[in-house]
Design an enzyme around this catalytic site. Sequence first.
Site, short mmCIF file in Angstrom:
data_model
loop_
_atom_site.label_atom_id
_atom_site.label_comp_id
_atom_site.label_asym_id
_atom_site.label_seq_id
_atom_site.Cartn_x
_atom_site.Cartn_y
_atom_site.Cartn_z
N TYR A 1 7.61 -32.83 -26.38
CA TYR A 1 6.18 -32.50 -26.31
C TYR A 1 5.57 -32.95 -24.99
CZ TYR A 1 5.08 -37.42 -27.27
OH TYR A 1 4.99 -38.78 -27.19
N SER B 1 7.53 -42.10 -24.51
CA SER B 1 6.51 -41.24 -23.92
C SER B 1 6.38 -41.64 -22.46
CB SER B 1 5.18 -41.42 -24.65
OG SER B 1 4.19 -40.66 -24.00
N HIS C 1 -10.57 -43.19 -10.95
CA HIS C 1 -11.02 -43.53 -12.30
C HIS C 1 -12.02 -42.50 -12.82
CE1 HIS C 1 -13.76 -45.59 -15.14
NE2 HIS C 1 -12.62 -46.03 -15.65
N MET D 1 -5.25 -6.85 9.08
CA MET D 1 -4.77 -5.83 10.01
C MET D 1 -5.66 -4.61 9.81
SD MET D 1 -0.72 -6.58 9.56
CE MET D 1 -0.84 -6.22 7.87
N GLY E 1 -8.09 -7.53 5.14
CA GLY E 1 -8.86 -7.62 6.38
C GLY E 1 -8.10 -8.18 7.57
N ARG F 1 -2.82 3.46 8.64
CA ARG F 1 -3.19 2.26 7.89
C ARG F 1 -2.03 1.29 7.84
NH1 ARG F 1 -4.69 5.07 2.28
NH2 ARG F 1 -5.90 3.17 1.91
N ARG G 1 -1.58 -46.42 -28.43
CA ARG G 1 -1.01 -47.35 -27.45
C ARG G 1 -1.70 -48.70 -27.59
NH1 ARG G 1 -1.63 -46.29 -21.14
NH2 ARG G 1 -3.78 -46.86 -21.60
N GLY H 1 4.87 -42.30 -19.16
CA GLY H 1 3.55 -42.47 -18.55
C GLY H 1 3.72 -42.19 -17.08
N THR H 2 3.54 -40.91 -16.70
CA THR H 2 3.96 -40.52 -15.35
C THR H 2 3.01 -41.02 -14.27
OG1 THR H 2 2.99 -38.38 -15.86
CG2 THR H 2 5.39 -38.56 -15.95
N ASN H 3 1.79 -41.44 -14.63
CA ASN H 3 0.93 -41.99 -13.58
C ASN H 3 1.52 -43.29 -13.06
OD1 ASN H 3 -0.71 -39.90 -14.28
ND2 ASN H 3 -2.35 -41.14 -15.14
N ASP H 4 1.78 -44.24 -13.98
CA ASP H 4 2.35 -45.51 -13.56
C ASP H 4 3.78 -45.34 -13.06
OD1 ASP H 4 0.26 -47.26 -13.75
OD2 ASP H 4 0.61 -47.74 -15.86
N GLU I 1 7.26 -46.25 -18.29
CA GLU I 1 6.45 -46.15 -17.06
C GLU I 1 6.87 -47.18 -16.03
OE1 GLU I 1 2.38 -46.93 -18.19
OE2 GLU I 1 3.03 -48.30 -19.76
N ARG J 1 -3.98 -1.12 -6.40
CA ARG J 1 -3.26 -2.41 -6.41
C ARG J 1 -3.66 -3.14 -7.68
NH1 ARG J 1 -6.73 -4.54 -1.35
NH2 ARG J 1 -8.73 -4.40 -2.39
N LYS K 1 0.84 -1.20 0.00
CA LYS K 1 0.00 0.00 0.00
C LYS K 1 0.88 1.25 0.00
CE LYS K 1 -3.88 -0.29 2.44
NZ LYS K 1 -4.61 -0.45 3.72
N ARG L 1 -5.84 -44.40 -26.31
CA ARG L 1 -5.95 -45.64 -25.54
C ARG L 1 -6.98 -46.56 -26.17
NH1 ARG L 1 -6.18 -41.46 -20.81
NH2 ARG L 1 -7.20 -40.52 -22.59
N CYS M 1 2.94 -38.25 -21.31
CA CYS M 1 1.48 -38.30 -21.38
C CYS M 1 0.98 -38.60 -19.98
CB CYS M 1 1.01 -39.33 -22.38
SG CYS M 1 1.57 -40.99 -22.04
P1 ADP Z 1 -8.03 -1.71 3.64
O1 ADP Z 1 -6.66 -2.22 3.40
O2 ADP Z 1 -8.86 -2.56 4.51
O3 ADP Z 1 -8.70 -1.27 2.37
P2 ADP Z 1 -7.53 1.08 4.10
O4 ADP Z 1 -6.33 1.51 4.83
O5 ADP Z 1 -7.46 1.21 2.62
O6 ADP Z 1 -7.83 -0.41 4.54
O7 ADP Z 1 -8.74 1.92 4.70
C1 ADP Z 1 -10.05 1.50 4.95
C2 ADP Z 1 -11.06 2.52 4.39
O8 ADP Z 1 -10.76 3.83 4.83
C3 ADP Z 1 -11.04 2.58 2.88
O9 ADP Z 1 -12.36 2.79 2.42
C4 ADP Z 1 -10.19 3.79 2.59
O10 ADP Z 1 -10.48 4.37 1.35
C5 ADP Z 1 -10.55 4.71 3.74
N1 ADP Z 1 -9.45 5.61 4.05
C6 ADP Z 1 -8.21 5.28 4.45
N2 ADP Z 1 -7.44 6.38 4.62
C7 ADP Z 1 -8.22 7.43 4.33
C8 ADP Z 1 -8.02 8.85 4.33
N3 ADP Z 1 -6.83 9.40 4.62
N4 ADP Z 1 -9.05 9.64 3.98
C9 ADP Z 1 -10.25 9.11 3.68
N5 ADP Z 1 -10.51 7.79 3.68
C10 ADP Z 1 -9.52 6.96 3.99
MG MG Z 2 -8.16 -0.12 1.12
MG MG Z 3 0.32 -46.88 -17.73
#
Ligand code: ADP
Ligand code: MG
Ligand code: MG
Length: 925
Positions: free
Chosen positions: A901, A813, A455, A104, A102, A93, A617, A815-818, A794, A339, A24, A561, A881
Amino acid sequence: MRDPKFVYTFEEGDSSNRMLLGGKGANLCAMTQIGLNVPPGFIITTAACLAYLAHQRLPDGLMDDIREHVADLERKTGRTFGSATRPLLVSVRSGSAMSMPGMMDTILNLGLNDTTLQGLIAETGNARFAWDAYRRFIQLFGKIAMGVPDEDFDAAMAVVKQKHGAVHDVELDAGALEELARAFLEIYRARTGEPLPADPREQLERSVEAVFRSWNGKRAVDYRRQFKITTAMANGTAVNVCTMVFGNMGSDSATGVGFTRNPGTGENVIYGEYLVNAQGEDVVAGIRTPKPIAAMAQEMPTLYRELVELRDKLESHYREVQDFEFTIERGRLYCLQTRNGKMNARAMVTSSVDMFAGGLITKEKALNRINAILLEQLLVPTLDPNHHERSLAQGLPASPGAASGAIVFDADTAAQRGEAGEKVILVREETKPEDIHGFFAAQAILTSRGGKTSHAAVVARGMGKPCVSGCDAIAIDVHGRTARIGDTTLHEGDVITIDGTTGNVYAGRIPTVEAQFFGELATLLGWADEAARLKVMANADTPRDAARARAYGAVGIGLCRTERMFNDPQRLPIVQQMILAETPEERRAALAKLLPIQRADFKGIFQAMAGLPVTVRLLDPPMHEFLPTVSQLEFEIGHLRNLQRAARSVAELPDTLKLLDPELPRDYVESLGKLQKSLAQYKENKRGDAALERREALLRKVHALAEVNPMLGHRGVRLGLTHPEIYEMQIRAVLEAAAECVKEGIAVHPEIMVPQVCEAEELVRVKAMVDQLRAEIEERYGVRVPCRFGTMVEVVRACMTAARLAEVAEFFSFGTNDLTQATFSFSREDAENKFLPKYVESGILADNPFEMLDVTGVGRLIRLAVDEGRAARPQLVVGICGEHGGQPDAIAFCHDAGLDYVSCSAPRVPIARLAAAQASLRGRT
Ligand code: ADP
Ligand code: MG
Ligand code: MG
């Protein structure tokens, strides 16, 4: 300035250093540095986090650094920490090198206290908004920094709502929110034994420490273990301190999330949702329904244009589809996060081709950015994404795709009802080779036992039919014709839907969406073929499968086969006749009937693959696989004997009845007469006797063929050399079909492959049969019949004696299963049903070697065989195969080991083509 430097502004941070700044943070720096409007801020590095965790306190001087950076923020924003007129508020953040959604937390509105709150009210003229921001801050700070439980705050919220008759938070007015904030402050004091610190600097210090600590919190540690995130991938979390901006300052403010392209289709248009006059979390919380971003073009045209500009800048910088968060504060657009976007397979393919066309990325990048396995999604039907059904049970996702149909409990019923045009799903505990006709007739297969390489799974994948295996929540009663899942009982004929992509089983019909080979996919795979060194062939057993493999881009059949052709219900009796034969002559008579059938099969495949090689085969499985099981035969014999006994009793019935009362038979004269007459007929035409005799003969043969370990027994070339008439017929069928094609001007490249070879002399003998038959057939047809001769590798001894095999074989060829079974001395089904899952779970083995090629052991044997084989015959063609042939890691290994191949089931051909390209591109960089 300290060394190492622990704090960087968004302007100065090195955006390529995600390990130090977190994902981030690095992206906030990048966006700032390319001129996007990011609220000013700074990053405290992961190195500071690690130092804190090592010594349980913030490194010396860190707080001084932070204070200097706050002062810098104050200069940039014209706001001050603790100000009663223009207060500076920030978000704190977390963010590590790997995204851990989610895991941290983020603290918003830091800097609020009773004084700054008044400033915020004065500045915005909106007391409700200010109190709302305050109570959110108290809760977040209390929870994240001090561990005050959410339930306490939630309880207070419930009390205030009830008092003001409000159902939703949004209905609370400024007064109610002030009441709530005061209650929250009291909760904080009661739980922590002190008032909430009013000094924003102290708030900040505690928050930074809390974010650092969260790295070692249980949630985060579990997450990293679950997703195998090592310290080499992410070590510690950075803290991003970012000036707050508000999307809830009126109708010229808004907040939203965007994708630079549609993540569902890849379409090159901005995509996402926004809410006017709202905060970030409102979009997620779903209190109000957000609008599609397209609506902004009308509602806020200037800002919409700015947003499109933002999107273009993001893409031209990252050269990758972005998923971003934005906020508009009083007509000004800010970007808060970006991201790489997560997209489905179709969107990945389409955006790759489009981004290349738009000059954003190279062909190599276009190929490399796609996880090859994803392509499997593209060629199978999927469940309508809008369905809302809950699944009844979940098994293993054994073969992808979704289908609905009526339940049938055996292959014969599947064939009957399926051929009559009904859509059926074959539901069994497990399947056997003799169920093959049921597979052909069914839409999908569901088994209660077996793993992903059972199978059912292997055959279904080969045919491209959905399969869920090992669904042990289903109890199947074949004789009662019912299946029970929990307290639901399903009867034969009830409709179910299965999703082989997820393993889910549903009651009733759920609509599905058909897949197709779209233009962008064809383009991308064309590039893949240019980049790849490995050729991709297919495993296909019928002209239909062959045609499909070719349409998917296979450049030949690597494994055809022949036994799959034997299992056809019309042919099986002839095959059984061949097996039951007591003399070579009888056997020849049965084989003479099979010859034209096999010849026609091969001709069909040669036609479908005109111009491309087809590797046939020779018969591989032990013969008992074409016969019914002992228990089935005993069951039928028992019934037929009962019938005979019943016939005898009915014949004696009049006399028996006389014993009771001489007059009695007269009462029954009419009905008894009818019954006796039909039974006499039955005895006369001897149908019952014939049926019984046939089954008794079969049973004797089944007993005679019984082996302690059939998979290591009389099969493959061993069978072919002890019953040469079988291989003779098959070789003849291949060569005659080829000769007919040559005469018709169709280019054919048949290859004859001998299975289970452990000794070169075996090959020498089969080769002699081929040479002799070929000379005879060329003479008779008056054409030259091209044919290559080779062996499946194989057996471990085959690898160890590869040089000698290569003197006879023109191709290998693997035959990697066997070969995997032989290398580990694991019987696959037993291993997967018994100990293998435990082995993998407890880390004794890293993977199931039947799914992931064991490069260390099996791979070493393969390399040895390739090297020694090529030393003996430099032109030796080498391929693989079997299931591994469609698995990207195995394909990378095959590339490195110098194979020519890989061959895999038709639906995996596109995956293999892309993986082959990626393997060769990886070698180049
Ligand atoms: P997460 O990784 O869970 O998305 P964020 O750090 O991006 O966490 O923040 C959670 C929410 O808070 C997001 O909707 C983000 O856009 C908002 N947010 C974070 N920093 C700011 C800021 N400086 N001003 C306004 N909104 C913010
Ligand atoms: Mg975010
Ligand atoms: Mg075989």
